[in-house]
Write an enzyme that holds these catalytic residues in place. Structure first.
Site, PDB file in Angstrom:
ATOM      1  N   ASN A  12       8.163   1.254   0.765  1.00  0.00           N
ATOM      2  CA  ASN A  12       7.355   0.800  -0.157  1.00  0.00           C
ATOM      3  C   ASN A  12       7.071   1.812  -1.210  1.00  0.00           C
ATOM      4  O   ASN A  12       6.241   2.545  -0.973  1.00  0.00           O
ATOM      5  CB  ASN A  12       6.088   0.515   0.633  1.00  0.00           C
ATOM      6  CG  ASN A  12       4.666   0.145  -0.262  1.00  0.00           C
ATOM      7  OD1 ASN A  12       4.897  -0.210  -1.482  1.00  0.00           O
ATOM      8  ND2 ASN A  12       3.587   0.084   0.501  1.00  0.00           N
ATOM      9  N   LYS A  14       5.241   1.193  -3.768  1.00  0.00           N
ATOM     10  CA  LYS A  14       3.896   1.463  -4.392  1.00  0.00           C
ATOM     11  C   LYS A  14       3.938   1.273  -5.905  1.00  0.00           C
ATOM     12  O   LYS A  14       4.838   0.613  -6.491  1.00  0.00           O
ATOM     13  CB  LYS A  14       2.870   2.265  -3.765  1.00  0.00           C
ATOM     14  CG  LYS A  14       2.892   2.342  -2.275  1.00  0.00           C
ATOM     15  CD  LYS A  14       1.922   3.239  -1.719  1.00  0.00           C
ATOM     16  CE  LYS A  14       1.880   3.633  -0.387  1.00  0.00           C
ATOM     17  NZ  LYS A  14       0.892   4.127   0.200  1.00  0.00           N
ATOM     18  N   HIS A 100      -1.188  -5.418   2.907  1.00  0.00           N
ATOM     19  CA  HIS A 100      -1.130  -3.892   3.043  1.00  0.00           C
ATOM     20  C   HIS A 100      -2.672  -3.254   2.719  1.00  0.00           C
ATOM     21  O   HIS A 100      -3.412  -3.982   2.014  1.00  0.00           O
ATOM     22  CB  HIS A 100      -0.391  -3.295   1.737  1.00  0.00           C
ATOM     23  CG  HIS A 100      -0.241  -1.718   1.927  1.00  0.00           C
ATOM     24  ND1 HIS A 100      -0.961  -0.969   1.803  1.00  0.00           N
ATOM     25  CD2 HIS A 100       0.881  -1.199   2.443  1.00  0.00           C
ATOM     26  CE1 HIS A 100      -0.813   0.529   2.022  1.00  0.00           C
ATOM     27  NE2 HIS A 100       0.663   0.147   2.485  1.00  0.00           N
ATOM     28  N   GLU A 102      -3.851  -1.100   1.379  1.00  0.00           N
ATOM     29  CA  GLU A 102      -4.295  -0.574   0.096  1.00  0.00           C
ATOM     30  C   GLU A 102      -4.728  -2.147  -0.732  1.00  0.00           C
ATOM     31  O   GLU A 102      -5.651  -2.114  -1.612  1.00  0.00           O
ATOM     32  CB  GLU A 102      -3.391   0.142  -0.868  1.00  0.00           C
ATOM     33  CG  GLU A 102      -3.085   1.422  -0.212  1.00  0.00           C
ATOM     34  CD  GLU A 102      -1.849   2.194  -0.584  1.00  0.00           C
ATOM     35  OE1 GLU A 102      -1.023   1.315  -1.239  1.00  0.00           O
ATOM     36  OE2 GLU A 102      -1.738   3.208   0.134  1.00  0.00           O
ATOM     37  N   GLU A 170      -0.050  -0.136  10.708  1.00  0.00           N
ATOM     38  CA  GLU A 170      -0.121   0.945   9.866  1.00  0.00           C
ATOM     39  C   GLU A 170      -1.722   1.510   9.896  1.00  0.00           C
ATOM     40  O   GLU A 170      -2.676   0.885   9.341  1.00  0.00           O
ATOM     41  CB  GLU A 170       0.073   0.736   8.193  1.00  0.00           C
ATOM     42  CG  GLU A 170       1.506   0.431   8.005  1.00  0.00           C
ATOM     43  CD  GLU A 170       1.969   0.494   6.588  1.00  0.00           C
ATOM     44  OE1 GLU A 170       2.775   1.206   6.468  1.00  0.00           O
ATOM     45  OE2 GLU A 170       1.200  -0.070   5.639  1.00  0.00           O
ATOM     46  N   GLY A 176      -0.612   7.797   3.884  1.00  0.00           N
ATOM     47  CA  GLY A 176      -0.508   9.097   2.730  1.00  0.00           C
ATOM     48  C   GLY A 176      -1.250  10.279   3.109  1.00  0.00           C
ATOM     49  O   GLY A 176      -1.441  11.165   2.217  1.00  0.00           O
ATOM     50  N   SER A 216       2.665   7.982   7.044  1.00  0.00           N
ATOM     51  CA  SER A 216       3.038   9.208   7.177  1.00  0.00           C
ATOM     52  C   SER A 216       4.263   9.715   7.752  1.00  0.00           C
ATOM     53  O   SER A 216       4.685  10.760   8.467  1.00  0.00           O
ATOM     54  CB  SER A 216       1.862  10.433   7.482  1.00  0.00           C
ATOM     55  OG  SER A 216       1.042  10.310   6.578  1.00  0.00           O
TER      56      SER A 216
HETATM   57  C1  PEP Z   1       2.401   2.813   3.246  1.00  0.00           C
HETATM   58  O1  PEP Z   1       1.721   2.701   2.138  1.00  0.00           O
HETATM   59  O2  PEP Z   1       2.880   1.623   3.787  1.00  0.00           O
HETATM   60  C2  PEP Z   1       2.632   4.016   3.935  1.00  0.00           C
HETATM   61  C3  PEP Z   1       3.221   4.031   5.249  1.00  0.00           C
HETATM   62  O3  PEP Z   1       2.522   5.168   3.124  1.00  0.00           O
HETATM   63  P1  PEP Z   1       3.003   6.853   3.583  1.00  0.00           P
HETATM   64  O4  PEP Z   1       4.519   6.551   4.196  1.00  0.00           O
HETATM   65  O5  PEP Z   1       3.165   7.426   2.199  1.00  0.00           O
HETATM   66  O6  PEP Z   1       1.897   7.127   4.784  1.00  0.00           O
END
Ligand code: PEP
Length: 254
Positions: A12, A14, A100, A102, A170, A176, A216
């Site tokens: 992803n 973003k 997601h 976000e 998630e 992040g 992460s």
């Molecule tokens: C995400 O935004 O779906 C995600 C898992 O981000 P990160 O790997 O940066 O934690």
């Protein structure tokens, strides 16, 4: 991971990538994938809308899949600034991420809207990657499984199954941040998700449906996470922006 589910590694991007840097990353991945004989995993990238066409051209027939990060719930019409699932399919996307955290947090997306978007994705022939996960406050309050249950039942359409849907667990507090749940905690939630899917869609669909871990994931923790029995791949944000790291995660699939 079990033998009847092929691992899926999804990147992803973003709101990252402008012009050449996105295309270079796509070309690097395409080269790695073409050189890899007999890959035992699926891999895809979800660039921002602006790069989907170019990245699709760069990926060509490399075997790296193409997805988007969101879609509208309606096929076409007066929705200024939005992009429909049918438009994404037109561009060559096979996947779209919906729900997601976000978008749930920043665009007030609630379960019913996520579900409508997943239905639109299915209608357009796309595989919906439906994201769920608890906040830190919810985890601290011992509500993780309640939240996951509620998001699952509210966000997955009745027509969901192994062929058209992927669930991404998630934890919001792990995205992040460099923090992850313990392996036992991840497996506990994934097993719970599988049990919920079994109750709703039956054992055959639930056994085939892939459940990704996101939050992460990086080259150092991927191998252990991907080895957990109900973890069928990863949804990767930050580390998917570096070819070396993203590829290394894919190589960690059992
Ligand atoms: C995400 O935004 O779906 C995600 C898992 O981000 P990160 O790997 O940066 O934690």
């Amino acid at each position: 991971m079990t033998a009847n589910r092929r691992p899926l590694i999804a990147g992803n991007w973003k709101m990252n990538g402008r012009g050449d840097d996105g295309l270079v990353l796509a070309l690097q991945l395409a080269e790695r994938m073409k050189a890899k004989k007999g890959a035992t995993f699926d891999i895809l990238v979800c660039p921002p809308f602006t790069l989907i066409y170019g990245v699709g051209q760069a990926l060509d027939d490399s075997g790296v899949g193409l997805g988007a990060q969101d879609c509208h719930a309606i096929e076409s019409g007066a929705y200024t600034g939005d992009v429909s699932a049918a438009m994404l399919a037109d561009l060559g996307c096979a996947y779209v991420i919906v729900g997601h955290s976000e978008r749930r947090a920043g665009h007030a997306e609630i379960n019913s809207l996520v579900r409508a978007k997943a239905e639109a994705a299915h209608a357009a022939g796309l595989i919906a990657i439906i994201c769920i996960g608890e906040t830190e406050a919810e985890r601290d309050a011992g509500k993780t499984l309640d939240v996951v249950k509620d998001q699952l039942s509210g966000s997955l359409p009745d027509g969901a199954g192994a062929a058209n849907t992927v669930v991404a667990y998630e934890p919001v507090w792990a995205i992040g941040t460099g923090r992850t749940p313990t392996n036992d905690e991840v497996q506990e939630v994934h097993a719970f998700i599988r049990a919920e899917l079994t109750a709703r869609f039956g054992p055959s669909e639930a056994q085939g449906l892939r459940i990704l871990y996101g939050g992460s994931m990086n080259p150092n923790n991927a191998r252990e996470l991907l080895a957990l029995s109900d973890v069928d791949g990863g949804l990767i944000g930050g580390a998917s922006l570096r070819c070396e790291d993203f590829w290394s995660i894919a190589q960690s699939c059992p």
